[in-house]
Design a protein around this motif. Structure first.
Motif, PDB file in Angstrom:
ATOM      1  N   PRO A 124       1.176  -1.005   0.437  1.00  0.00           N
ATOM      2  CA  PRO A 124       0.145   0.093   0.210  1.00  0.00           C
ATOM      3  C   PRO A 124       1.155   1.336   0.316  1.00  0.00           C
ATOM      4  CG  PRO A 124      -1.094  -1.653   1.353  1.00  0.00           C
ATOM      5  CD  PRO A 124      -0.011  -1.952   1.479  1.00  0.00           C
ATOM      6  N   VAL A 125       1.622   1.638   0.377  1.00  0.00           N
ATOM      7  CA  VAL A 125       3.024   2.713   0.656  1.00  0.00           C
ATOM      8  C   VAL A 125       3.230   2.991  -0.600  1.00  0.00           C
ATOM      9  CG1 VAL A 125       4.691   3.434   1.107  1.00  0.00           C
ATOM     10  CG2 VAL A 125       2.987   2.190   3.145  1.00  0.00           C
ATOM     11  N   VAL A 126       3.961   1.408  -1.661  1.00  0.00           N
ATOM     12  CA  VAL A 126       4.142   1.208  -2.040  1.00  0.00           C
ATOM     13  C   VAL A 126       3.577   2.742  -3.425  1.00  0.00           C
ATOM     14  CG1 VAL A 126       5.376   0.683  -4.749  1.00  0.00           C
ATOM     15  CG2 VAL A 126       6.085  -0.294  -2.171  1.00  0.00           C
ATOM     16  N   GLU A 127       2.094   2.093  -2.786  1.00  0.00           N
ATOM     17  CA  GLU A 127       0.640   2.332  -4.429  1.00  0.00           C
ATOM     18  C   GLU A 127       0.384   4.057  -4.099  1.00  0.00           C
ATOM     19  OE1 GLU A 127      -4.028   1.606  -5.612  1.00  0.00           O
ATOM     20  OE2 GLU A 127      -2.537   0.680  -3.582  1.00  0.00           O
ATOM     21  N   THR A 128       0.624   4.248  -2.978  1.00  0.00           N
ATOM     22  CA  THR A 128       0.788   6.055  -2.524  1.00  0.00           C
ATOM     23  C   THR A 128       2.022   6.593  -3.512  1.00  0.00           C
ATOM     24  OG1 THR A 128      -0.765   5.033  -0.256  1.00  0.00           O
ATOM     25  CG2 THR A 128       0.079   7.428  -0.837  1.00  0.00           C
ATOM     26  N   VAL A 129       2.587   5.761  -2.900  1.00  0.00           N
ATOM     27  CA  VAL A 129       4.401   7.042  -3.691  1.00  0.00           C
ATOM     28  C   VAL A 129       4.354   7.441  -5.189  1.00  0.00           C
ATOM     29  CG1 VAL A 129       6.837   7.109  -3.271  1.00  0.00           C
ATOM     30  CG2 VAL A 129       5.423   5.685  -1.220  1.00  0.00           C
ATOM     31  N   ALA A 130       3.855   6.047  -5.128  1.00  0.00           N
ATOM     32  CA  ALA A 130       4.160   5.549  -7.108  1.00  0.00           C
ATOM     33  C   ALA A 130       2.509   6.826  -7.473  1.00  0.00           C
ATOM     34  CB  ALA A 130       3.059   4.210  -7.622  1.00  0.00           C
ATOM     35  N   GLY A 131       1.924   7.408  -6.740  1.00  0.00           N
ATOM     36  CA  GLY A 131       0.004   7.976  -7.113  1.00  0.00           C
ATOM     37  C   GLY A 131       1.203   9.469  -6.577  1.00  0.00           C
ATOM     38  N   LEU A 132       1.955   9.807  -5.976  1.00  0.00           N
ATOM     39  CA  LEU A 132       2.216  11.073  -5.548  1.00  0.00           C
ATOM     40  C   LEU A 132       3.945  10.958  -6.695  1.00  0.00           C
ATOM     41  CD1 LEU A 132       5.184  11.081  -3.783  1.00  0.00           C
ATOM     42  CD2 LEU A 132       3.367  10.862  -2.036  1.00  0.00           C
ATOM     43  N   LEU A 133       4.799  10.405  -7.063  1.00  0.00           N
ATOM     44  CA  LEU A 133       5.014  10.547  -7.894  1.00  0.00           C
ATOM     45  C   LEU A 133       4.634  10.878  -9.369  1.00  0.00           C
ATOM     46  CD1 LEU A 133       7.820   7.578  -7.502  1.00  0.00           C
ATOM     47  CD2 LEU A 133       8.625  10.257  -7.273  1.00  0.00           C
ATOM     48  N   ALA A 134       3.959   9.669  -9.716  1.00  0.00           N
ATOM     49  CA  ALA A 134       3.262  10.548 -11.177  1.00  0.00           C
ATOM     50  C   ALA A 134       2.043  11.086 -11.163  1.00  0.00           C
ATOM     51  CB  ALA A 134       2.648   8.891 -11.678  1.00  0.00           C
ATOM     52  N   GLU A 135       1.458  11.587 -10.257  1.00  0.00           N
ATOM     53  CA  GLU A 135       0.015  12.016 -10.649  1.00  0.00           C
ATOM     54  C   GLU A 135      -0.163  13.303  -9.154  1.00  0.00           C
ATOM     55  OE1 GLU A 135      -2.635   9.092  -9.655  1.00  0.00           O
ATOM     56  OE2 GLU A 135      -2.278   7.765 -11.961  1.00  0.00           O
ATOM     57  N   PRO A 136       0.948  14.052  -9.454  1.00  0.00           N
ATOM     58  CA  PRO A 136       0.712  15.245  -8.459  1.00  0.00           C
ATOM     59  C   PRO A 136      -0.374  16.282  -9.693  1.00  0.00           C
ATOM     60  CG  PRO A 136       2.977  15.884  -9.521  1.00  0.00           C
ATOM     61  CD  PRO A 136       2.314  14.178  -9.944  1.00  0.00           C
ATOM     62  N   ALA A 137      -1.242  16.319  -8.271  1.00  0.00           N
ATOM     63  CA  ALA A 137      -2.716  17.186  -8.504  1.00  0.00           C
ATOM     64  C   ALA A 137      -1.877  19.168  -8.561  1.00  0.00           C
ATOM     65  CB  ALA A 137      -3.593  17.378  -7.537  1.00  0.00           C
ATOM     66  N   PHE A 138      -1.196  19.481  -8.085  1.00  0.00           N
ATOM     67  CA  PHE A 138      -0.411  20.571  -7.612  1.00  0.00           C
ATOM     68  C   PHE A 138      -1.473  21.546  -6.874  1.00  0.00           C
ATOM     69  CE2 PHE A 138       2.982  18.964 -10.860  1.00  0.00           C
ATOM     70  CZ  PHE A 138       3.676  19.183  -9.601  1.00  0.00           C
ATOM     71  N   PRO A 139      -2.129  21.423  -6.705  1.00  0.00           N
ATOM     72  CA  PRO A 139      -3.235  21.831  -6.072  1.00  0.00           C
ATOM     73  C   PRO A 139      -3.743  23.364  -4.803  1.00  0.00           C
ATOM     74  CG  PRO A 139      -3.246  20.522  -4.014  1.00  0.00           C
ATOM     75  CD  PRO A 139      -2.856  20.289  -6.012  1.00  0.00           C
ATOM     76  N   ALA A 140      -4.821  24.461  -6.382  1.00  0.00           N
ATOM     77  CA  ALA A 140      -4.395  26.118  -6.491  1.00  0.00           C
ATOM     78  C   ALA A 140      -3.924  26.631  -4.713  1.00  0.00           C
ATOM     79  CB  ALA A 140      -5.438  26.623  -7.226  1.00  0.00           C
TER      80      ALA A 140
END
Length: 443
Positions: A124-140
């Motif tokens: 689960p940690v790997v999945e979460t970190v993979a998401g922040l590497l590939a799909e950062p949202a840069f919320p305003a």
């Protein structure tokens, strides 16, 4: 946060560090993922932890027309993804007891994490970190918050004579080279960075072929391959960043004085040094240890502080980087002692270049460096950092062992040759900030 499993593992780590004898460099395995990321792996089964660092050629040297953007992107990676906002991201990591952080420097940007090695926690940690590497949202809202924090840091540096001296030194030494601008950018450059610029930087730099993955921990090769594959699966293959241009060389000495309302002056002088992988590095490492990198036993500390009492502190440093990093001597002294302190430093540098160190100085430095070397890799956290550097700078896999062996082989002649080849007849930048110029400005 589920503290007990992680605390138990950290306790075992502490015991392992205390009990472990000095050993040779562990075996490093390497491969590439299908989308092009380089992976370096060391199996360490003593404790149930995994340490991972993913490093990209995405540091301040890649800022281009937007100084400060690399630092912003790095800081914003933990601000949420396309599927998890910042709170949900933090909760997911906390639930499995993971520690995750991001960082950036001039050469690189990175994400690192520590997780328990049991699959129920690790995957689960790997999945979460993979998401922040590939799909950062840069919320305003987060973009504005992080930009505000970076502005505060810049404003703080403008009121710090040491930080001002650091900035002026890099600007004077590197000019228009990618190393020449402040890593945090400027107030003006930050104002021009929006979400579109952040997304573009991420899309171009956070890609698989621009990445190096270092893994150390309680995994076999098969599980390490799965970790690397799942961690980088969301990254576009992309392209590796091109090499940085060679660092410029000064054509003449430069002296920069900047008033600051302080009684203490911050002084830095130096020139460009060497890049990572330079064959002279072991001899230069020994040389710098003798000159000013060895603490209270170094020549500069002895001559400038102990014998004459001219400074609060003085040290020298060599920073090998992707392009030639700086060699510098830094000191702090009263404003009315700047001239005398600089005179002693320059005299010591001249003597060191012309005469070199004694054979005994070389022997003592060599023994001190080699004797302390095991402590530099006495934990998995330290080892993964070295592994990340080996991967990022494309150093030989046996670099740690070879470095120690090459330091042991350094003799006085090698030090003298290396010092003369790097330091002789080299113009220097000298930066002086503060001293007895109170009320004349703050730089």
């Amino acid at each position: 946060m589920r503290v007990e499993p992680m605390m138990r593992a950290l306790f075992l780590l502490g015991l392992a560090v205390v009990a472990a004898p000095a050993v040779a460099q562990p075996e490093i395995q390497q491969w590439r993922t299908d989308n092009g990321a380089r992976v370096l792996f060391v199996e360490a089964r003593e404790i149930p932890l995994v340490e991972v660092q993913v490093t990209f050629a995405a540091g301040a040297a890649r800022d281009g027309p937007h100084p400060g953007i690399a630092s912003l992107v790095s800081d914003l990676l933990l601000s949420g993804t396309d599927t998890l906002d910042a709170d949900a991201l933090a909760a997911a990591l906390e639930r499995d007891g993971a520690e995750v952080s991001t960082g950036s420097a001039r050469d690189m940007g990175w994400v690192e994490f520590r997780s328990l090695s049991e699959g129920e926690h690790l995957w689960p940690v790997v999945e979460t970190v993979a998401g922040l590497l590939a799909e950062p949202a840069f919320p305003a809202a987060e973009v504005e918050r992080i930009k505000g924090r970076q502005r505060t840091r810049i404003e703080g540096q403008q009121q710090d004579p040491g930080a001002i001296a650091e900035r002026l030194f890099w600007e004077a030494l590197y000019g228009d080279h990618p190393y020449g601008h402040p890593a945090l950018g400027t107030l003006e450059s930050l104002a021009a960075i929006g979400r579109d610029e952040l997304r573009t930087f991420h899309r171009e730099h956070y890609v698989a072929r621009n990445a190096s993955v270092a893994i150390v921990g309680d995994l076999d090769r098969g599980r390490a391959e799965r970790l690397a594959r799942e961690l980088t699966a969301g990254l576009a293959p992309g392209s590796a960043q091109p090499p940085l241009p060679p660092a410029p060389r000064l054509s003449a000495d430069r002296r920069i004085e900047r008033p600051f309302p302080s009684t203490q002056a911050h002084v830095t002088l130096g020139h460009t040094g060497v890049a990572r992988g330079d064959e002279r590095w072991p001899a230069l490492y020994v040389a710098n240890h003798i000159l000013g990198g060895g603490g209270f036993t170094s020549r500069l500390m002895t001559e400038v502080r102990e014998k004459r009492g001219l400074v609060y502190g003085v040290h020298s440093g060599l920073s090998p980087m992707a392009a030639a990093g700086p060699f510098r001597v830094s000191l702090q002294t009263r404003g009315d002692q700047v001239g005398e302190a600089l005179s002693v430093v320059r005299s010591e540098l001249r003597s060191f270049i012309e005469d070199g160190p004694s054979a005994q100085e070389v022997t003592d430095a060599r023994m001190n460096i080699v004797g302390g070397f095991p402590l530099r890799i006495d934990s998995n956290a330290k080892l993964v950092g070295y592994l990340a550097n080996i991967g990022f700078y494309d150093l030989p896999l046996d670099y740690l062992d070879r470095f120690r062996e090459r330091v042991e082989a350094v003799d006085r002649a090698a030090v003298v040759d290396a010092v003369r080849s790097l330091f002789a007849d080299r113009p220097r930048v000298t930066v002086i900030v503060g001293g007895d110029r109170a009320g004349q400005g703050n730089g």
